[in-house]
Design a protein around this motif. Structure first.
Motif, PDB file in Angstrom:
ATOM      1  N   ASN A 249       1.012 -11.474  15.619  1.00 25.86           N
ATOM      2  CA  ASN A 249       2.072 -11.151  14.960  1.00 25.86           C
ATOM      3  C   ASN A 249       2.152  -9.819  14.893  1.00 25.86           C
ATOM      4  N   VAL A 250       1.205  -8.944  15.074  1.00 27.29           N
ATOM      5  CA  VAL A 250       1.021  -7.635  15.130  1.00 27.29           C
ATOM      6  C   VAL A 250       1.662  -7.101  16.195  1.00 27.29           C
ATOM      7  N   THR A 251       1.231  -7.735  17.524  1.00 32.26           N
ATOM      8  CA  THR A 251       2.007  -7.660  18.897  1.00 32.26           C
ATOM      9  C   THR A 251       3.250  -7.713  18.850  1.00 32.26           C
ATOM     10  N   VAL A 252       3.660  -8.867  18.315  1.00 31.92           N
ATOM     11  CA  VAL A 252       5.182  -9.534  18.395  1.00 31.92           C
ATOM     12  C   VAL A 252       6.112  -8.411  17.465  1.00 31.92           C
ATOM     13  N   GLU A 253       5.547  -8.031  16.453  1.00 34.89           N
ATOM     14  CA  GLU A 253       6.443  -7.193  15.645  1.00 34.89           C
ATOM     15  C   GLU A 253       6.508  -5.600  16.203  1.00 34.89           C
ATOM     16  N   TYR A 254       5.533  -5.257  16.926  1.00 38.19           N
ATOM     17  CA  TYR A 254       5.538  -4.044  18.038  1.00 38.19           C
ATOM     18  C   TYR A 254       6.574  -4.101  18.802  1.00 38.19           C
ATOM     19  N   TYR A 255       6.712  -5.181  19.633  1.00 35.56           N
ATOM     20  CA  TYR A 255       7.662  -5.170  20.716  1.00 35.56           C
ATOM     21  C   TYR A 255       8.797  -5.613  19.954  1.00 35.56           C
ATOM     22  N   LYS A 256       9.040  -6.192  19.025  1.00 31.51           N
ATOM     23  CA  LYS A 256      10.435  -6.684  18.333  1.00 31.51           C
ATOM     24  C   LYS A 256      10.947  -4.968  17.970  1.00 31.51           C
ATOM     25  N   GLU A 257      10.292  -4.136  17.556  1.00 32.89           N
ATOM     26  CA  GLU A 257      10.640  -2.894  17.186  1.00 32.89           C
ATOM     27  C   GLU A 257      11.163  -2.087  18.569  1.00 32.89           C
ATOM     28  N   LYS A 258      10.947  -2.765  19.566  1.00 29.84           N
ATOM     29  CA  LYS A 258      11.427  -1.820  20.693  1.00 29.84           C
ATOM     30  C   LYS A 258      12.603  -2.919  21.550  1.00 29.84           C
ATOM     31  N   GLY A 259      13.015  -3.796  20.749  1.00 30.76           N
ATOM     32  CA  GLY A 259      14.046  -4.719  21.137  1.00 30.76           C
ATOM     33  C   GLY A 259      13.635  -5.705  22.260  1.00 30.76           C
ATOM     34  N   VAL A 260      12.128  -6.310  22.369  1.00 31.60           N
ATOM     35  CA  VAL A 260      11.913  -6.804  23.198  1.00 31.60           C
ATOM     36  C   VAL A 260      10.964  -7.933  22.695  1.00 31.60           C
ATOM     37  N   GLY A 261      11.266  -9.424  23.018  1.00 26.54           N
ATOM     38  CA  GLY A 261      10.782 -10.467  22.539  1.00 26.54           C
ATOM     39  C   GLY A 261       9.681 -11.040  23.419  1.00 26.54           C
ATOM     40  N   VAL A 262       8.589 -11.232  22.591  1.00 26.76           N
ATOM     41  CA  VAL A 262       7.211 -11.954  23.233  1.00 26.76           C
ATOM     42  C   VAL A 262       6.985 -12.905  22.350  1.00 26.76           C
ATOM     43  N   GLN A 263       6.216 -13.855  23.030  1.00 24.97           N
ATOM     44  CA  GLN A 263       5.566 -15.015  22.267  1.00 24.97           C
ATOM     45  C   GLN A 263       4.049 -14.765  22.067  1.00 24.97           C
ATOM     46  N   GLU A 264       3.682 -15.240  21.056  1.00 31.65           N
ATOM     47  CA  GLU A 264       2.228 -15.278  20.582  1.00 31.65           C
ATOM     48  C   GLU A 264       1.285 -16.007  21.733  1.00 31.65           C
ATOM     49  N   LEU A 265       0.381 -15.394  21.808  1.00 29.73           N
ATOM     50  CA  LEU A 265      -0.775 -15.981  22.914  1.00 29.73           C
ATOM     51  C   LEU A 265      -2.305 -15.962  22.491  1.00 29.73           C
ATOM     52  N   TYR A 266      -3.099 -16.932  22.107  1.00 29.78           N
ATOM     53  CA  TYR A 266      -4.193 -16.862  21.582  1.00 29.78           C
ATOM     54  C   TYR A 266      -5.270 -17.541  22.731  1.00 29.78           C
ATOM     55  N   PRO A 267      -6.522 -17.253  22.683  1.00 32.42           N
ATOM     56  CA  PRO A 267      -7.562 -17.921  23.446  1.00 32.42           C
ATOM     57  C   PRO A 267      -7.871 -19.167  22.983  1.00 32.42           C
ATOM     58  N   ASP A 268      -8.283 -20.300  23.978  1.00 36.83           N
ATOM     59  CA  ASP A 268      -8.523 -21.491  23.459  1.00 36.83           C
ATOM     60  C   ASP A 268      -9.605 -21.636  22.657  1.00 36.83           C
ATOM     61  N   GLU A 269      -9.872 -22.310  21.473  1.00 34.03           N
ATOM     62  CA  GLU A 269     -10.947 -22.573  20.652  1.00 34.03           C
ATOM     63  C   GLU A 269     -12.144 -22.915  21.511  1.00 34.03           C
ATOM     64  N   ASP A 270     -12.266 -23.426  22.315  1.00 35.38           N
ATOM     65  CA  ASP A 270     -13.576 -23.610  23.329  1.00 35.38           C
ATOM     66  C   ASP A 270     -13.492 -22.836  24.556  1.00 35.38           C
ATOM     67  N   GLY A 271     -13.049 -21.604  24.229  1.00 33.13           N
ATOM     68  CA  GLY A 271     -13.117 -20.672  25.490  1.00 33.13           C
ATOM     69  C   GLY A 271     -14.692 -20.349  25.858  1.00 33.13           C
ATOM     70  N   GLU A 272     -14.868 -19.978  26.822  1.00 36.98           N
ATOM     71  CA  GLU A 272     -16.067 -19.689  27.405  1.00 36.98           C
ATOM     72  C   GLU A 272     -16.491 -18.202  27.493  1.00 36.98           C
ATOM     73  N   TYR A 273     -17.673 -17.992  26.565  1.00 38.94           N
ATOM     74  CA  TYR A 273     -18.111 -16.664  26.423  1.00 38.94           C
ATOM     75  C   TYR A 273     -19.551 -16.583  26.543  1.00 38.94           C
ATOM     76  N   ILE A 274     -20.180 -15.496  26.939  1.00 37.08           N
ATOM     77  CA  ILE A 274     -21.527 -15.441  27.222  1.00 37.08           C
ATOM     78  C   ILE A 274     -22.217 -14.913  26.176  1.00 37.08           C
TER      79      ILE A 274
END
Length: 414
Positions: A225-250
Motif C-alpha cells: 500500500n505504501v508503494t501504491v499510494e506513492y504512485y497514486k500521488e503521481k497519477g500512476v496506477g500500480v498493482q500490489e505484488l508480494y513474494p510467495d509465502e513458500d519463497g526460496e531463501y538462503i
C-alpha cells in the motif's frame, strides 16, 4: 524477485540460472556515460537499440567543474541528439536515482539497468534494479539485451515500528553491522514483514541504496500500500505484488524496529557501526556536516533537518553543506521555507547533484578534518584526504551534530 523475471520470460526461473533479457529501461550518467559511448563506438555500433528506453542524467561532475567534465557533458548531449534520446536530464536537474523515481520513469516489476552501483536504490519501488559497467551498457545500447545470473535471496523481516529519529538509513546500518560489507555478495535482500508499512518510500530508497555496500546484486520491497499510494500521488496506477509465502531463501534476518535507534558508521567502513547511545561522554568533533547524495537528500531528510535547525545555528567552526536531490525538491523546499531555515541557520545550500558523495567539487575534507554525512561510503579518501574521518548517519543526526559541532543524538531536538 523471481516473479519479475518469470513474468518477462513467460516461464519460471531458477537460482543461478543465466538468463538473457531485454531491460525495460536503462540509464547512464556523465560519470560513466562517456566511457559507454566510447565502447559503443569501439564495437562498431551505428544504431541505438531503443532510444525511448534510454535515460541520460548529468549529475556527477556538475555543475561543470573542469574542462574534462564540460567536454564529457558535450559528448552526452551530442550522442543524445544524434540517436534521439529524449529522456535527458541536464545539469542541475538532480541525482539520477531520485529523478527516475520522482518522474515515475521506473515502475514496479520492471527490469532496470544503469551504469551506477547505487542503481539498487530503485528496488524500494518493487522492481529489479542493478548496476553494470560501461562496456556492458554499450552492449545493451547496441543489442537491447543483458545477461543476468539469478541470485540467491536473503529474507529481511521487519517487525515493530520505526521510532522517533530513526529512518531507513539506520536499518541499513544495522544490517551492515550484521552482514558486513560484502556479506551479501551477489545476493538479493528482500524486505517484508509487518514493520515494512512504517517505512516510507524515502527511507526504503535509502535502505536499498545502502544494500550495495553489503555487496547485494539488488534489494527489493514488495509493492504494498505504501508503494501504491506513492504512485497514486503521481497519477500512476500500480498493482500490489508480494513474494510467495513458500519463497526460496538462503537465510532470514529479523530487524526489530522498536529497538532500533539512530546509528553512526565510524571510519573507515560502513559496517563499523555504533549507536548514538554508545557515544557516552566521548566527544567526536566535526569540521563539516553534509546532507546530500542519493542516500539521504529527499524531502523526508530535508524536512527533519529543517525542523531541527529552525531557530538554531550551525556551530562556529563547523561548516554545513546541504544538497537537495532534485530541482523539483529544491523548489518545494524553497516554497515551504525549508531552504530559508537552512540559510538562516548558517548552512550552505547547493545545486542538486551528487557533489559531496565523492567530493565531486564540494564537501572536500582535509587531512586533519572530520565530517558527518548522509552519504553511503566512508572508506579512506572518499571525501578528500586519506586521513580525513568520515561518519555516516541519517539526516536528523547530521543536522543535530552540525548544531553541536560533534556527533550528537538527534532525539533531544525532536
Amino acid at each position: 524477485m523471481k516473479k519479475i523475471f518469470a513474468k518477462k520470460l513467460g516461464r519460471e526461473v531458477k537460482v543461478e540460472e543465466i538468463i538473457y533479457i531485454e531491460p525495460d529501461l536503462v540509464m547512464t550518467h556523465d560519470h560513466q556515460g562517456p566511457m559507454t559511448i566510447r565502447e559503443f563506438e569501439n564495437i562498431g555500433a551505428d544504431s541505438l537499440w531503443n532510444p525511448d528506453k534510454v535515460i541520460f542524467v548529468m549529475d556527477h561532475r556538475t555543475p561543470s567543474q573542469t574542462l574534462v567534465a564540460v567536454e564529457n557533458h558535450q559528448k552526452l548531449r551530442k550522442f543524445a541528439k544524434k540517436y534521439g534520446v529524449t529522456k535527458f536530464f541536464d545539469v542541475g536537474e538532480g541525482v539520477c536515482h531520485d529523478l527516475v523515481a520522482e518522474k515515475a520513469l521506473v515502475r514496479p516489476e520492471m527490469v532496470y539497468i544503469a551504469t551506477d552501483s547505487h542503481t539498487v536504490t530503485e528496488g524500494a519501488l518493487g522492481l529489479f534494479a542493478t548496476g553494470v559497467g560501461s562496456s556492458e551498457m554499450a552492449s545493451i545500447f547496441a543489442t537491447g539485451r543483458v545477461w543476468l545470473k539469478i541470485p540467491e535471496t536473503i529474507k529481511v523481516t521487519l517487525k515493530g515500528t520505526l521510532q522517533k529519529g530513526v529512518y531507513g538509513k539506520d536499518i541499513a546500518l544495522r544490517l551492515l553491522e550484521i552482514i558486513k560489507t560484502g556479506g551479501a555478495d551477489y545476493k538479493v535482500l528482500e524486505f517484508g514483514g509487518p514493520g515494512a508499512s512504517s517505512v516510507s518510500v524515502a527511507s526504503r530508497m535509502s535502505l536499498c541504496n545502502m544494500c550495495l555496500e553489503m555487496g547485494a546484486k539488488t534489494a527489493i520491497f514488495p509493492v504494498d500500500n505504501v508503494t501504491v499510494e506513492y504512485y497514486k500521488e503521481k497519477g500512476v496506477g500500480v498493482q500490489e505484488l508480494y513474494p510467495d509465502e513458500d519463497g526460496e531463501y538462503i537465510s532470514e534476518i529479523i530487524v526489530d524496529l522498536d529497538q532500533l535507534e539512530p546509528l553512526i558508521a565510524f571510519p573507515f567502513s560502513p559496517d563499523n557501526v555504533r549507536s548514538v547511545s554508545q557515544l557516552g561522554d566521548d566527544v567526536y568533533e566535526l569540521n563539516q556536516s553534509v546532507i546530500g547524495t542519493c542516500t539521504g537528500a529527499r524531502y523526508e531528510d530535508l524536512k527533519v533537518a529543517a525542523d531541527i535547525l529552525k531557530g538554531r545555528q550551525v556551530k562556529s567552526g563547523t561548516r554545513m553543506l546541504i544538497v537537495p536531490a532534485t530541482k523539483d525538491l529544491m523548489l518545494r523546499c524553497t516554497q515551504e521555507g525549508i531552504i530559508e531555515t537552512f540559510l538562516k541557520a548558517g548552512a550552505m545550500v547547493n545545486v542538486p547533484c551528487c557533489g559531496p558523495c565523492g567530493a565531486y567539487g564540494m564537501g572536500v575534507v582535509a587531512e586533519d578534518e572530520s565530517t558527518i554525512t548522509t552519504g553511503s561510503r566512508n572508506f579512506v579518501a572518499r571525501m578528500g584526504a586519506p586521513g580525513a574521518h568520515i561518519y555516516l548517519s541519517n539526516a536528523a543526526t547530521a543536522a543535530a551534530s552540525a548544531i553541536e559541532g560533534k556527533l550528537t543524538d538527534p532525539r533531544k531536538y525532536l
